[in-house]
Motif scaffolding. Structure first.
Motif, PDB file in Angstrom:
ATOM      1  N   GLY A   1       1.340 -22.384  23.816  1.00  0.00           N
ATOM      2  CA  GLY A   1       1.785 -23.173  22.673  1.00  0.00           C
ATOM      3  C   GLY A   1       3.275 -23.442  22.720  1.00  0.00           C
ATOM      4  O   GLY A   1       3.736 -24.531  22.344  1.00  0.00           O
ATOM      5  N   ASP A   2       4.034 -22.462  23.192  1.00  0.00           N
ATOM      6  CA  ASP A   2       5.490 -22.641  23.266  1.00  0.00           C
ATOM      7  C   ASP A   2       5.879 -23.780  24.207  1.00  0.00           C
ATOM      8  O   ASP A   2       6.884 -24.459  23.976  1.00  0.00           O
ATOM      9  N   THR A   3       5.117 -23.974  25.260  1.00  0.00           N
ATOM     10  CA  THR A   3       5.458 -25.059  26.188  1.00  0.00           C
ATOM     11  C   THR A   3       5.359 -26.416  25.492  1.00  0.00           C
ATOM     12  O   THR A   3       6.137 -27.328  25.789  1.00  0.00           O
ATOM     13  N   TYR A   4       4.407 -26.538  24.578  1.00  0.00           N
ATOM     14  CA  TYR A   4       4.290 -27.791  23.820  1.00  0.00           C
ATOM     15  C   TYR A   4       5.344 -27.854  22.711  1.00  0.00           C
ATOM     16  O   TYR A   4       5.922 -28.926  22.455  1.00  0.00           O
ATOM     17  N   ALA A   5       5.581 -26.726  22.045  1.00  0.00           N
ATOM     18  CA  ALA A   5       6.566 -26.719  20.962  1.00  0.00           C
ATOM     19  C   ALA A   5       7.952 -27.060  21.476  1.00  0.00           C
ATOM     20  O   ALA A   5       8.734 -27.735  20.794  1.00  0.00           O
ATOM     21  N   ARG A   6       8.282 -26.604  22.680  1.00  0.00           N
ATOM     22  CA  ARG A   6       9.600 -26.912  23.243  1.00  0.00           C
ATOM     23  C   ARG A   6       9.793 -28.412  23.441  1.00  0.00           C
ATOM     24  O   ARG A   6      10.927 -28.895  23.479  1.00  0.00           O
ATOM     25  N   ARG A   7       8.697 -29.144  23.581  1.00  0.00           N
ATOM     26  CA  ARG A   7       8.776 -30.604  23.721  1.00  0.00           C
ATOM     27  C   ARG A   7       8.655 -31.313  22.372  1.00  0.00           C
ATOM     28  O   ARG A   7       8.620 -32.542  22.324  1.00  0.00           O
ATOM     29  N   GLY A   8       8.552 -30.527  21.310  1.00  0.00           N
ATOM     30  CA  GLY A   8       8.428 -31.116  19.987  1.00  0.00           C
ATOM     31  C   GLY A   8       7.015 -31.491  19.604  1.00  0.00           C
ATOM     32  O   GLY A   8       6.807 -32.107  18.553  1.00  0.00           O
ATOM     33  N   ASP A   9       6.016 -31.121  20.417  1.00  0.00           N
ATOM     34  CA  ASP A   9       4.623 -31.419  20.110  1.00  0.00           C
ATOM     35  C   ASP A   9       4.040 -30.257  19.306  1.00  0.00           C
ATOM     36  O   ASP A   9       3.274 -29.434  19.815  1.00  0.00           O
ATOM     37  N   TYR A  10       4.398 -30.211  18.031  1.00  0.00           N
ATOM     38  CA  TYR A  10       3.984 -29.095  17.186  1.00  0.00           C
ATOM     39  C   TYR A  10       2.503 -29.143  16.838  1.00  0.00           C
ATOM     40  O   TYR A  10       1.908 -28.108  16.550  1.00  0.00           O
TER      41      TYR A  10
END
Length: 213
Positions: free
Chosen positions: A89-98
């Protein structure tokens, strides 16, 4: 207030923040965003004769997202990484894809309902996805994180960030202080929050001094 005074006050606050928060990059990023939003709000309301129009939203996602994740890790043992679902999930959150990140965080807490970091990551992602609003889902995730992390100041720290982004520094300071009062002094992240409280105290004092000079 004239535009000269606004610019001088804003520049002074920004300069103070750059000096006082140079070692607190997460807080500095959020403070700078709050200052920009505040000045934009003044620009919108400073000319009542003009028709109202929505202001373009500043895109701070790419800078705020990694900072939020890095800050979250301050509240957990560095030798114990998050679950595989949180890491993904963090890999997506780092791109702003919450939105996608939230799905993985939900998998984390479904697999382990006592995963405090999973609940915290979910709460933060839901708030970010809702543009800083504390939705019922986010509030529930925060409560579950608090239950799973007794004595840890993480929930109080992150729950105050919308106040910081809105430029409400005294309210931010109060919430962070409350988080410390209910935390163990040896809890992970205690010193991290205390440093930010101290920096915020210095920053508010500098802003007051700047305004009175």
């Amino acid at each position: 207030m004239s535009w000269i005074a606004v610019v001088l006050l804003g520049a002074g606050a920004l300069a103070c923040g750059a000096v006082l928060l140079r070692d607190a990059r997460n807080l500095w990023t959020l403070f700078a965003a709050a200052l920009v939003f505040g000045l934009a709000g003044y620009a919108a309301q400073g000319f009542p004769g003009l028709p109202s129009a929505p202001l373009p939203k500043a895109d701070t996602t790419l800078t705020a997202a990694p900072a939020l994740i890095d800050a979250r890790r301050e509240f957990f043992d560095a030798s114990r990484p998050p679950s595989r679902f949180v890491l993904t999930g963090d890999t997506y959150a780092r791109r702003g894809d919450y939105e996608t990140a939230s799905g993985f965080y939900r998998n984390a807490v479904a697999e382990n309902p006592n995963d405090g970091e999973g609940w915290l990551a979910l709460a933060v992602a839901l708030v970010e996805y809702a543009d800083g609003r504390g939705t019922p889902g986010a509030l529930l995730a925060y409560q579950n994180a608090r239950d799973a992390l007794p004595g840890n100041p993480a929930v109080g720290y992150f729950a105050a960030l919308p106040e910081l982004r809105a430029g409400r520094l005294p309210e931010t300071r109060e919430l962070w202080a409350e988080a410390l009062e209910g935390a163990r002094e040896n809890a992970p992240g205690y010193g991290y929050v205390q440093e930010r409280v101290d920096s915020l105290d210095n920053l508010m004092a500098a802003i007051v001094a700047q305004g009175g000079s």
